[in-house]
Design an enzyme around this catalytic site. Sequence first.
Site, PDB file in Angstrom:
ATOM      1  N   SER A  57       0.789  -1.238   0.000  1.00  0.00           N
ATOM      2  CA  SER A  57       0.000   0.000   0.000  1.00  0.00           C
ATOM      3  C   SER A  57       0.818   1.284   0.000  1.00  0.00           C
ATOM      4  CB  SER A  57      -0.954   0.021   1.197  1.00  0.00           C
ATOM      5  OG  SER A  57      -2.050  -0.820   0.955  1.00  0.00           O
ATOM      6  N   LYS A  60       0.104   3.819  -2.678  1.00  0.00           N
ATOM      7  CA  LYS A  60      -0.883   4.905  -2.601  1.00  0.00           C
ATOM      8  C   LYS A  60      -0.241   6.287  -2.487  1.00  0.00           C
ATOM      9  CE  LYS A  60      -4.255   1.725  -0.720  1.00  0.00           C
ATOM     10  NZ  LYS A  60      -4.570   0.943   0.481  1.00  0.00           N
ATOM     11  N   SER A 118      -5.739   3.608   4.853  1.00  0.00           N
ATOM     12  CA  SER A 118      -5.248   2.887   3.679  1.00  0.00           C
ATOM     13  C   SER A 118      -6.405   2.330   2.865  1.00  0.00           C
ATOM     14  CB  SER A 118      -4.308   1.740   4.105  1.00  0.00           C
ATOM     15  OG  SER A 118      -3.489   1.334   3.027  1.00  0.00           O
ATOM     16  N   LYS A 235       3.463   6.567   5.253  1.00  0.00           N
ATOM     17  CA  LYS A 235       2.515   5.540   4.817  1.00  0.00           C
ATOM     18  C   LYS A 235       3.007   4.135   5.123  1.00  0.00           C
ATOM     19  CE  LYS A 235      -1.247   4.122   2.779  1.00  0.00           C
ATOM     20  NZ  LYS A 235      -1.258   2.936   3.691  1.00  0.00           N
TER      21      LYS A 235
END
Length: 299
Positions: A57, A60, A118, A235
């Site tokens: 993820s 992203k 997320s 993140k």
Amino acid sequence: MTAGAVLAVPAVATPAQAAPSGPPAPSVSAKGAFLLNQADGSRIYGKYADTKRQMASTTKIMTVRVVLSQTGLDLDRKVTVQQAYRDYVAREGASTADLRTGDKVTVRQLLYATMLPSGCDAAYALADTFGSGTTRSARVKSFIGKMNKKADTLGMTNTEFDSFDGISTTGNNYTTPRDLAKLARSAMKYSTFRTVVKTQKTVRYAKTSTGGTRTYTWYNTNRLLGSYSGAVGIKTGTGTAAGPCLVFAATRGGKTLVGVVLNGSSRYTDAAKLLDYGFGSDTASRMTLRRLPSSAEQD
């Protein structure tokens, strides 16, 4: 070889390398890692910095980076949540912002929904909204194309995206610690991005399809925030192939460092060690991780 010539033996790079001077490099669990200075992009630490790995993820970051680079971007633009976004999350067993079909959310809210819990549904909404084409699949393909074009522009020579959220269908969604740090440094130049990724919790309101108001509460899956002094992002990412990943940043005394750990069994400790190394401090061993509510997404 002529008589008297000297055979040049190339230097063998060690797996984990610090900057040329200073204290010894810390030992980290991550299979790949990188740390740079946000101000000038100079490298502070690298471990298999150019080895390609899945990124889960952390993908992203590029999704949001592409959106923020759109000409004439209106962060208050309303986007209607489609059932397809919910169906996708359910089908993939993916992390979610629990966006409800028919709700009208703003692009700004979608940025929070993508980066904090997320939300793969939110990332899907962004790809569908900012891609070009007459069908949803065409728009998503177009958006992923924009992600790859941006990667080329940023000099991410060992990176490829086949996904808007890190759920790869072909296995061709990979990067390197160095490339991902380049991306993060670029994204951190946007004030909106910095504001979003340092937020531990946000409460947002959206209009429902029936005219009512829905309350969304999203917690940041990045537990370094509120745990490491000065942490300001960025993140998390977790996947079967990728393992636990973390892109992180911290600011102390006007100095901001940006780092990456890929496939690290102790990603938060790794990040703290690297930041301590960059700041010349010793706080990692005393760090207590912020707890997430049981209802929060984990990534």
